[in-house]
Scaffold this motif. Sequence first.
Motif, PDB file in Angstrom:
ATOM      1  N   THR A 147       0.845  -1.199   0.000  1.00 54.20           N
ATOM      2  CA  THR A 147       0.000   0.000   0.000  1.00 54.20           C
ATOM      3  C   THR A 147       0.878   1.246   0.000  1.00 54.20           C
ATOM      4  OG1 THR A 147      -1.768  -1.133   1.213  1.00 54.20           O
ATOM      5  CG2 THR A 147      -1.774   1.277   1.258  1.00 54.20           C
ATOM      6  N   PHE A 148       0.499   2.215  -0.829  1.00 51.73           N
ATOM      7  CA  PHE A 148       1.177   3.508  -0.833  1.00 51.73           C
ATOM      8  C   PHE A 148       0.174   4.577  -1.229  1.00 51.73           C
ATOM      9  CE2 PHE A 148       1.754   1.495  -4.909  1.00 51.73           C
ATOM     10  CZ  PHE A 148       1.621   2.494  -5.859  1.00 51.73           C
ATOM     11  N   THR A 149       0.590   5.848  -1.213  1.00 52.02           N
ATOM     12  CA  THR A 149      -0.327   6.949  -1.481  1.00 52.02           C
ATOM     13  C   THR A 149       0.147   7.792  -2.663  1.00 52.02           C
ATOM     14  OG1 THR A 149       0.787   8.428   0.088  1.00 52.02           O
ATOM     15  CG2 THR A 149      -1.028   7.090   0.939  1.00 52.02           C
ATOM     16  N   ILE A 150      -0.808   8.478  -3.273  1.00 50.21           N
ATOM     17  CA  ILE A 150      -0.553   9.453  -4.328  1.00 50.21           C
ATOM     18  C   ILE A 150      -1.275  10.735  -3.922  1.00 50.21           C
ATOM     19  CG2 ILE A 150      -0.797  10.033  -6.765  1.00 50.21           C
ATOM     20  CD1 ILE A 150      -1.261   6.446  -5.872  1.00 50.21           C
ATOM     21  N   GLU A 151      -0.530  11.806  -3.727  1.00 51.73           N
ATOM     22  CA  GLU A 151      -1.123  13.076  -3.327  1.00 51.73           C
ATOM     23  C   GLU A 151      -1.164  14.020  -4.529  1.00 51.73           C
ATOM     24  OE1 GLU A 151      -0.645  16.584   0.088  1.00 51.73           O
ATOM     25  OE2 GLU A 151       0.717  14.851   0.046  1.00 51.73           O
ATOM     26  N   GLY A 152      -2.269  14.759  -4.675  1.00 53.46           N
ATOM     27  CA  GLY A 152      -2.409  15.624  -5.832  1.00 53.46           C
ATOM     28  C   GLY A 152      -3.075  16.947  -5.515  1.00 53.46           C
ATOM     29  N   TYR A 153      -2.977  17.889  -6.464  1.00 53.98           N
ATOM     30  CA  TYR A 153      -3.598  19.208  -6.320  1.00 53.98           C
ATOM     31  C   TYR A 153      -4.014  19.723  -7.691  1.00 53.98           C
ATOM     32  CZ  TYR A 153       0.777  21.188  -8.095  1.00 53.98           C
ATOM     33  OH  TYR A 153       1.858  21.488  -8.888  1.00 53.98           O
ATOM     34  N   PHE A 154      -4.961  20.669  -7.687  1.00 53.49           N
ATOM     35  CA  PHE A 154      -5.474  21.257  -8.922  1.00 53.49           C
ATOM     36  C   PHE A 154      -5.944  22.672  -8.635  1.00 53.49           C
ATOM     37  CE2 PHE A 154      -9.174  22.292 -11.603  1.00 53.49           C
ATOM     38  CZ  PHE A 154      -8.672  22.069 -12.876  1.00 53.49           C
ATOM     39  N   ASP A 155      -5.479  23.643  -9.423  1.00 48.37           N
ATOM     40  CA  ASP A 155      -5.951  25.030  -9.372  1.00 48.37           C
ATOM     41  C   ASP A 155      -6.195  25.488 -10.804  1.00 48.37           C
ATOM     42  OD1 ASP A 155      -5.529  25.140  -6.633  1.00 48.37           O
ATOM     43  OD2 ASP A 155      -3.577  26.114  -6.800  1.00 48.37           O
ATOM     44  N   ALA A 156      -7.275  26.230 -11.031  1.00 46.22           N
ATOM     45  CA  ALA A 156      -7.524  26.736 -12.380  1.00 46.22           C
ATOM     46  C   ALA A 156      -8.335  28.021 -12.321  1.00 46.22           C
ATOM     47  CB  ALA A 156      -8.264  25.696 -13.214  1.00 46.22           C
ATOM     48  N   PHE A 157      -8.059  28.900 -13.278  1.00 42.25           N
ATOM     49  CA  PHE A 157      -8.859  30.101 -13.482  1.00 42.25           C
ATOM     50  C   PHE A 157      -9.143  30.227 -14.969  1.00 42.25           C
ATOM     51  CE2 PHE A 157      -9.233  34.517 -14.756  1.00 42.25           C
ATOM     52  CZ  PHE A 157     -10.268  34.953 -13.945  1.00 42.25           C
ATOM     53  N   LEU A 158     -10.406  30.518 -15.325  1.00 40.53           N
ATOM     54  CA  LEU A 158     -10.818  30.655 -16.717  1.00 40.53           C
ATOM     55  C   LEU A 158     -11.621  31.941 -16.881  1.00 40.53           C
ATOM     56  CD1 LEU A 158     -11.280  27.436 -15.741  1.00 40.53           C
ATOM     57  CD2 LEU A 158     -11.631  27.178 -18.195  1.00 40.53           C
ATOM     58  N   LEU A 159     -11.474  32.566 -18.044  1.00 44.49           N
ATOM     59  CA  LEU A 159     -12.185  33.797 -18.351  1.00 44.49           C
ATOM     60  C   LEU A 159     -12.604  33.791 -19.817  1.00 44.49           C
ATOM     61  CD1 LEU A 159     -12.984  36.793 -17.586  1.00 44.49           C
ATOM     62  CD2 LEU A 159     -10.774  37.433 -18.556  1.00 44.49           C
ATOM     63  N   SER A 160     -13.872  34.106 -20.066  1.00 45.38           N
ATOM     64  CA  SER A 160     -14.370  34.335 -21.420  1.00 45.38           C
ATOM     65  C   SER A 160     -15.037  35.703 -21.439  1.00 45.38           C
ATOM     66  CB  SER A 160     -15.372  33.253 -21.834  1.00 45.38           C
ATOM     67  OG  SER A 160     -14.752  31.995 -21.946  1.00 45.38           O
ATOM     68  N   ARG A 161     -14.686  36.515 -22.431  1.00 43.88           N
ATOM     69  CA  ARG A 161     -15.205  37.888 -22.500  1.00 43.88           C
ATOM     70  C   ARG A 161     -15.509  38.219 -23.958  1.00 43.88           C
ATOM     71  NH1 ARG A 161     -10.922  41.703 -20.404  1.00 43.88           N
ATOM     72  NH2 ARG A 161     -11.752  41.123 -18.357  1.00 43.88           N
ATOM     73  N   TYR A 162     -16.671  38.850 -24.175  1.00 42.02           N
ATOM     74  CA  TYR A 162     -17.048  39.231 -25.535  1.00 42.02           C
ATOM     75  C   TYR A 162     -17.702  40.601 -25.506  1.00 42.02           C
ATOM     76  CZ  TYR A 162     -17.937  38.336 -30.445  1.00 42.02           C
ATOM     77  OH  TYR A 162     -17.888  38.370 -31.819  1.00 42.02           O
ATOM     78  N   SER A 163     -17.209  41.494 -26.362  1.00 39.52           N
ATOM     79  CA  SER A 163     -17.790  42.809 -26.541  1.00 39.52           C
ATOM     80  C   SER A 163     -18.113  42.967 -28.017  1.00 39.52           C
ATOM     81  CB  SER A 163     -16.814  43.909 -26.087  1.00 39.52           C
ATOM     82  OG  SER A 163     -17.359  45.192 -26.304  1.00 39.52           O
ATOM     83  N   GLY A 164     -19.397  43.096 -28.334  1.00 32.70           N
ATOM     84  CA  GLY A 164     -19.824  43.150 -29.720  1.00 32.70           C
ATOM     85  C   GLY A 164     -20.932  42.146 -29.967  1.00 32.70           C
ATOM     86  N   GLY A 165     -21.119  41.757 -31.205  1.00 34.26           N
ATOM     87  CA  GLY A 165     -22.177  40.809 -31.539  1.00 34.26           C
ATOM     88  C   GLY A 165     -21.727  39.779 -32.539  1.00 34.26           C
ATOM     89  N   ASP A 166     -22.613  38.791 -32.772  1.00 33.51           N
ATOM     90  CA  ASP A 166     -22.394  37.753 -33.790  1.00 33.51           C
ATOM     91  C   ASP A 166     -21.099  36.982 -33.558  1.00 33.51           C
ATOM     92  OD1 ASP A 166     -24.750  38.464 -35.042  1.00 33.51           O
ATOM     93  OD2 ASP A 166     -23.768  39.948 -36.319  1.00 33.51           O
ATOM     94  N   GLY A 167     -20.910  36.480 -32.329  1.00 38.59           N
ATOM     95  CA  GLY A 167     -19.727  35.684 -32.051  1.00 38.59           C
ATOM     96  C   GLY A 167     -19.772  35.121 -30.656  1.00 38.59           C
TER      97      GLY A 167
END
Length: 321
Positions: free
Chosen positions: A164-184
């Motif tokens: 028996t043994f262990t696996i330690e993990g981590y996760f960080d994320a930041f996401l951004l979506s931005r739209y100025s205008g039209g038709d997209g």
Amino acid sequence: MASGSFASTVDAVSFLTASHGFSIDGAAPGASPAGIVASVSGPTIDRTIESAVDDPDAVNITQNDVQIGNASSSPPIPFTYDIQDRTNRTDPTEFADARVSGSITSTQDEGDDIVNFALATRDVTREGLAQVRITSDPVAAAATSAYGLSRTNSYENVTDAPITFTIEGYFDAFLLSRYSGGDGFARAATSWDILFSGHTAGNLTYIPLDTFFTSFDEIGTGGFADANLVSQPSGVEGISLTAATSALGSGGFTEASATAEHDFLFRLTVDPGQTVDMAYGFSQVSVVEFDVDPAVVPLPASAVLLFGALGGLFALRRRRA
């Protein structure tokens, strides 16, 4: 891509940044326990980085800077990449731009019974960007940056007793979506997985080290943000983390952002003579598109989650060693 008449300026961006990793903790950090013969597969890499502007005078510029890593050196040399595909109009302040960059640092497994090359720790930092800016005569434009990388660690028990043994993990994320205008639209999505196979039922235990943290912000009509964690108690033999944002052009300003963070631990038991595989990998996609033909309807906002399953602007809230 079609050309036509459109009155407003278009400024769209899709951005993500993420960090994640794991460490095998057997007899010592970064070393599989005695009796375990570990090995690792070669990497599988998928990528798409492309941009386009519907203008005969547009000029395409590309760069591809890659450094090969070395997990066996002291200190280890990270695998790094910075890949860009940008298309400029005659005025370079109008453009479509796609870019991915990242750094992956791995260390070799120092277990006593390692006979093949194997990885014991892995730390990844990465970014993705897609951007379109059209401020004068309107023309269609699009940018896509997508990147994915996966590998598999294998653990064979060559003794006559369970280990028996262990696996330690981590996760960080930041996401951004931005739209100025039209038709997209603008979309960003990412995923990261650690999935186990070949083990005896009941020999894998997922232990959350904190509460899965998420934070969302949606501005304007057509903004969407989401993040999900699926782990062993929910029927997945391992962990799968996804996050996504989407912004649809509606003639005004739309923005969506998402933050996701999690620390966790797996306790794995490998039975005598058994080989357990641990597959791990990430995918990411950033997409922006503008079409001056209003008849072109973008995919539903929820479709961005599909990109995350298939596959900076802000500092991460925290960075772990």
